[in-house]
Design a protein around this motif. Sequence first.
Motif, short mmCIF file in Angstrom:
data_model
loop_
_atom_site.label_atom_id
_atom_site.label_comp_id
_atom_site.label_asym_id
_atom_site.label_seq_id
_atom_site.Cartn_x
_atom_site.Cartn_y
_atom_site.Cartn_z
N GLY A 1 36.08 33.33 -42.20
CA GLY A 1 36.88 32.68 -43.23
C GLY A 1 36.01 32.02 -44.29
O GLY A 1 36.28 32.12 -45.49
N THR B 1 38.98 35.08 -51.22
CA THR B 1 40.27 34.50 -50.88
C THR B 1 41.17 34.41 -52.10
O THR B 1 42.36 34.18 -51.97
CB THR B 1 40.11 33.06 -50.34
OG1 THR B 1 39.34 32.32 -51.27
CG2 THR B 1 39.39 33.07 -49.02
N LEU C 1 44.98 35.24 -44.37
CA LEU C 1 44.88 34.15 -43.40
C LEU C 1 44.23 32.92 -44.02
O LEU C 1 44.68 31.79 -43.82
CB LEU C 1 44.09 34.58 -42.17
CG LEU C 1 44.72 35.62 -41.24
CD1 LEU C 1 43.75 35.95 -40.10
CD2 LEU C 1 46.03 35.13 -40.68
N THR C 2 43.16 33.14 -44.79
CA THR C 2 42.49 31.98 -45.38
C THR C 2 43.35 31.32 -46.44
O THR C 2 43.15 30.14 -46.74
CB THR C 2 41.14 32.35 -46.04
OG1 THR C 2 41.39 33.25 -47.12
CG2 THR C 2 40.19 32.98 -45.06
N ALA C 3 44.28 32.03 -47.01
CA ALA C 3 45.08 31.49 -48.11
C ALA C 3 46.30 30.69 -47.63
O ALA C 3 46.93 30.00 -48.44
CB ALA C 3 45.53 32.62 -49.03
N ILE C 4 46.62 30.79 -46.35
CA ILE C 4 47.84 30.15 -45.85
C ILE C 4 47.88 28.66 -46.15
O ILE C 4 48.89 28.14 -46.63
CB ILE C 4 48.00 30.39 -44.33
CG1 ILE C 4 48.32 31.86 -44.06
CG2 ILE C 4 49.09 29.50 -43.74
CD1 ILE C 4 48.34 32.22 -42.58
#
Lengths: 135, 139
Positions: free
Chosen positions: B14, B23, B106-109
């Motif tokens: 990440g 990202t 996933l990293t942007a959640i």
Amino acid sequence: MHDYLLALIGGTMIGAAAVLLMASHGRIMGVSGIISRLMPPVANDWHWRIAFVIGVIVAPLIALLINGKLPSIQITHSPVVLAIGGLLVGTGTVIGNGCTSGHGVCGLSRFSVRSLVATMIFMLAAVITVYIVRH
Amino acid sequence: MNLLSALFIGLLFGLGLIVSGMTNPEKVLGFLDILGDWDASLAFVMVGAIAVTAAGYRWIGRAGKPWFDLKYQMPNNVVIDKQLISGAILFGVGWGLVGLCPGPALTAIIIEPWALLVFSAAMLSGMVIARAVLSMRQG
């Protein structure tokens, strides 16, 4: 230039993660596969998958600790487009058995011709899609 | 320990995505927009990632075993068929539409939770549907 150096450095971190996952768990770091096997029917080895996914989700908090702010990103698409895109990404990565990390990084690093073909095709499809949308 | 290492690896991955700018969907789309204001960053990410991964995979080899499992699980499918091609096309179109793929999503959640809620729900639904369809065809 500065952007490209950061891109290279970030890339090596991604590579390091892939190597570590192979050394520690013997797995390809294909995120679409890691996530899809957490969906029903759930795989038996869901524990390391969940731990990995949590790590990725939480990574921006580390950036927050270091930088004092979250990474800034721009998402300008409408919910409808986001939903269509998500559906295509979800079905496509399962049907094609991989994504940018699985085929693009790990597959190419293994000199997999299958991954080379997949990568070239999804890159081309993406480029054409962007061209149609933007130009 | 095995779970902690998986968590750490996820964090490293990440952070690599964050450092490289991947990202940010606009940066990814900037690479895919080859006729526009072209941003080659993604190419540099791939070069860095593949260089390290290829060397690392060679070094690990196939002998022995991983630290926390009984054996290495390398994909052994070499067939290039309509399924691979159609899957890649579908994925590519989706990626080109929004500039998001599973890892960066996933990293942007945490950063853009509402947009990612929509994208992720759709992505996960797509995955479940595709898995069901594939297993019906094989069954």
